[in-house]
Design a protein around this motif. Structure first.
Motif, PDB file in Angstrom:
ATOM      1  N   SER A   1     -19.914 -56.591 -31.653  1.00 35.32           N
ATOM      2  CA  SER A   1     -20.599 -55.348 -31.344  1.00 35.32           C
ATOM      3  C   SER A   1     -21.737 -55.617 -30.371  1.00 35.32           C
ATOM      4  O   SER A   1     -22.273 -56.733 -30.325  1.00 35.32           O
TER       5      SER A   1
ATOM      6  N   LEU B   1     -28.208 -55.195 -30.798  1.00 35.59           N
ATOM      7  CA  LEU B   1     -29.138 -54.105 -31.074  1.00 35.59           C
ATOM      8  C   LEU B   1     -30.304 -54.142 -30.089  1.00 35.59           C
ATOM      9  O   LEU B   1     -30.752 -55.225 -29.686  1.00 35.59           O
TER      10      LEU B   1
ATOM     11  N   LYS C   1     -39.232 -54.818 -40.237  1.00 36.08           N
ATOM     12  CA  LYS C   1     -38.004 -54.029 -40.134  1.00 36.08           C
ATOM     13  C   LYS C   1     -36.767 -54.899 -40.295  1.00 36.08           C
ATOM     14  O   LYS C   1     -35.725 -54.434 -40.767  1.00 36.08           O
TER      15      LYS C   1
ATOM     16  N   ASP D   1     -33.653 -52.909 -42.357  1.00 35.40           N
ATOM     17  CA  ASP D   1     -32.827 -52.048 -41.521  1.00 35.40           C
ATOM     18  C   ASP D   1     -31.334 -52.264 -41.778  1.00 35.40           C
ATOM     19  O   ASP D   1     -30.833 -53.388 -41.713  1.00 35.40           O
ATOM     20  N   GLY D   2     -30.611 -51.166 -42.035  1.00 35.19           N
ATOM     21  CA  GLY D   2     -29.184 -51.243 -42.322  1.00 35.19           C
ATOM     22  C   GLY D   2     -28.347 -51.655 -41.127  1.00 35.19           C
ATOM     23  O   GLY D   2     -27.354 -52.374 -41.272  1.00 35.19           O
ATOM     24  N   ASP D   3     -28.712 -51.223 -39.917  1.00 29.49           N
ATOM     25  CA  ASP D   3     -27.963 -51.607 -38.721  1.00 29.49           C
ATOM     26  C   ASP D   3     -28.085 -53.105 -38.457  1.00 29.49           C
ATOM     27  O   ASP D   3     -27.118 -53.760 -38.047  1.00 29.49           O
ATOM     28  N   ILE D   4     -29.276 -53.639 -38.671  1.00 28.01           N
ATOM     29  CA  ILE D   4     -29.462 -55.078 -38.510  1.00 28.01           C
ATOM     30  C   ILE D   4     -28.598 -55.835 -39.512  1.00 28.01           C
ATOM     31  O   ILE D   4     -27.939 -56.830 -39.176  1.00 28.01           O
ATOM     32  N   TYR D   5     -28.555 -55.348 -40.735  1.00 28.87           N
ATOM     33  CA  TYR D   5     -27.758 -56.020 -41.765  1.00 28.87           C
ATOM     34  C   TYR D   5     -26.274 -56.042 -41.408  1.00 28.87           C
ATOM     35  O   TYR D   5     -25.601 -57.068 -41.581  1.00 28.87           O
ATOM     36  N   GLU D   6     -25.753 -54.937 -40.889  1.00 24.61           N
ATOM     37  CA  GLU D   6     -24.339 -54.907 -40.502  1.00 24.61           C
ATOM     38  C   GLU D   6     -24.049 -55.914 -39.390  1.00 24.61           C
ATOM     39  O   GLU D   6     -22.995 -56.551 -39.366  1.00 24.61           O
ATOM     40  N   GLN D   7     -24.988 -56.069 -38.473  1.00 19.84           N
ATOM     41  CA  GLN D   7     -24.822 -57.073 -37.421  1.00 19.84           C
ATOM     42  C   GLN D   7     -24.875 -58.489 -37.999  1.00 19.84           C
ATOM     43  O   GLN D   7     -24.178 -59.384 -37.529  1.00 19.84           O
TER      44      GLN D   7
ATOM     45  N   GLU E   1     -21.519 -59.448 -39.370  1.00 14.54           N
ATOM     46  CA  GLU E   1     -20.546 -59.707 -38.303  1.00 14.54           C
ATOM     47  C   GLU E   1     -20.865 -60.976 -37.523  1.00 14.54           C
ATOM     48  O   GLU E   1     -19.976 -61.809 -37.286  1.00 14.54           O
TER      49      GLU E   1
END
Length: 447
Positions: free
Chosen positions: A14, A17, A34, A38-44, A47
């Motif tokens: 992906s 960020l 943060k 942060d949920g977006d950071i965790y998803e990265q 991956e």
């Protein structure tokens, strides 16, 4: 290369960020809270870190016989670590390729194969699809059983520790460990018999971000004399030496891995309150010196801690090894084991196991201290203003030692945040890199 491994399709990275450089600036020794919430950071992270890096999955002593297996996770991917008939080890995704149901619900055991409860797909311990319920309906189709086995990760081991990665382009395990293997040998290779895990796995849950726990072990000795002072006094029955009292100590890192240590031989072990363990270490030191040299022989049970990036840590002396399994940005499941020399007397092994229960277990006097701190470090970061507050990670800037023969990036003293800076820099580099080839080599450039 195994066919099952070929079928594990690479994950298309992906886009990185935005603002990662603002959230994590290790040149300035500052980062934002943060990154812990942060949920977006965790998803990265799942991956680009947990689906890429070499992760600890087992000790070989846990699966001694063909068909022995344990269930664990790589990030949030559930896997089975299985001993094969030829004594090799495979790591298989614990998900049926038909509808994704788990094929094994036990934590450990011995099996001739694994069968999905949903549609009866049956797999060998090598992951190959052997048959299915109502198999006749597949006969006239283009169905090829060889293309529908359990997906397999890459596997390698180092002196009893088994690691796996989902990334076909990842460096070899030897390259990944780099010079830190020299330090790993202090606990893994101080005796000719090697090591084993004593007892089972201790599992607990802490409501914190995985990085806070991993960083604590990568080099945060700063907290010990304050957070653990009362517990250490209770275990030792008196005053506790301060880390600043040690005449010699170091912080060493390499590609996010970090080891901080002194050479007091029994400092960590002493807080277990078991004189038999201290005696064993004193008797073991000359043998270790023959194998590892005098310098490392004084590190056996010394005040020290180690994290292999991203989430595998251990404490020499206390002899606990743990994995901080991520379960969302603000929760971990902690897996803990006690590692001992195979040749150690049984009563010493038993005392090490009991000592670990008293100190670093869910009810241990030190782990309760740490868990509370880690939870509040995480929870404060959910505030809209607080999550952008600068957090200081700048202790020990420009203390790198050039005149040393020790391997890795070596810094003066344990009371130093050099390892923490290296940990977060590597974390950021991985999140920004589209592939392993794009991860920069910052060794030799760190401050």
């Amino acid at each position: 290369m195994d066919n099952n491994l070929i079928k594990l399709k690479p994950i298309e990275a992906s886009p990185a960020l935005p603002n990662l450089d603002k959230l994590c600036d290790m040149e300035a020794g500052r980062m934002s809270g943060k990154i812990f919430w942060d949920g977006d950071i965790y998803e990265q992270e799942l991956e680009k870190i947990f689906a890429r890096c070499w992760l600890f999955v087992a000790h070989e002593s846990q699966i001694p016989k063909a068909g022995d297996y344990i269930a664990t996770t790589m990030g949030e991917d559930e896997v089975l670590v299985v001993r094969q008939k030829d004594a090799s080890i495979k790591v298989l995704i614990n998900a049926c390729p038909h509808r994704g149901n788990k094929v094994c619900f036990a934590e450990a055991g011995n099996a001739r194969g694994f069968i999905c409860n949903y549609h009866g797909w049956a797999f060998g311990t090598d992951g190959a699809l052997r048959g299915m319920h109502e198999s006749g309906v597949y006969e006239d189709s283009a169905f090829d059983k060889s293309q529908h086995g359990l997906r397999e990760a890459r596997v390698d081991s180092y002196k009893g520790l088994v690691f796996a990665t989902f990334a076909a382009d990842a460096p070899s395990l030897a390259e990944y460990l780099g010079p830190m293997a020299w330090y790993l040998d202090v606990i893994l290779d101080n005796d000719e018999g090697g090591t084993e895990f004593a007892g089972g796995c201790i599992r607990s849950t802490i409501e914190c971000n995985w990085k806070i726990a991993a960083e604590n072990f990568v080099g945060d000795i700063l907290h010990a004399g304050w957070t653990h002072d009362s517990a250490a006094r209770a275990m030792l029955g008196g005053a506790v030496a301060q880390v600043s009292d040690f005449p010699e100590s170091w912080s060493v890192n390499w590609n996010g891995h970090g080891y901080e240590f002194a050479r007091d031989l029994v400092g960590n072990a002493a807080v277990l309150g078991e004189s038999a363990i201290n005696k064993y270490l004193h008797l073991q030191a000359p043998k270790a010196a023959e194998r590892l040299g005098e310098f490392r022989s004084r590190m056996l049970g010394a005040v020290s801690s180690f994290t292999l990036f991203p989430n595998f840590s251990f404490l020499p002396g206390q002899n606990t090894m743990r994995v901080w399994q991520p379960r969302g940005p603000n929760k971990i499941e902690l897996y803990t084991w006690v590692i001992v020399n195979k040749n150690a007397p049984q009563d010493v092994k038993d005392k090490w196991r009991r000592g670990a229960m008293m100190t670093f277990s869910p009810t241990g006097v030190f782990e309760m201290d740490d868990g509370e701190n880690w939870e509040y470090c995480t929870k404060t970061s959910r505030g809209k203003v607080t999550r952008y507050q600068d957090l200081y990670v700048g202790l020990g800037m420009n203390t790198r030692l050039a005149d040393t023969d020790l391997p890795g990036n070596v810094f003066k003293g344990q009371l130093n945040e050099a390892n923490s800076r290296a940990f977060y820099q590597y974390w950021k580099d991985l999140l920004k890199a589209p592939s392993w080839a794009d991860v920069p080599d910052r060794n030799g450039q760190l401050r």
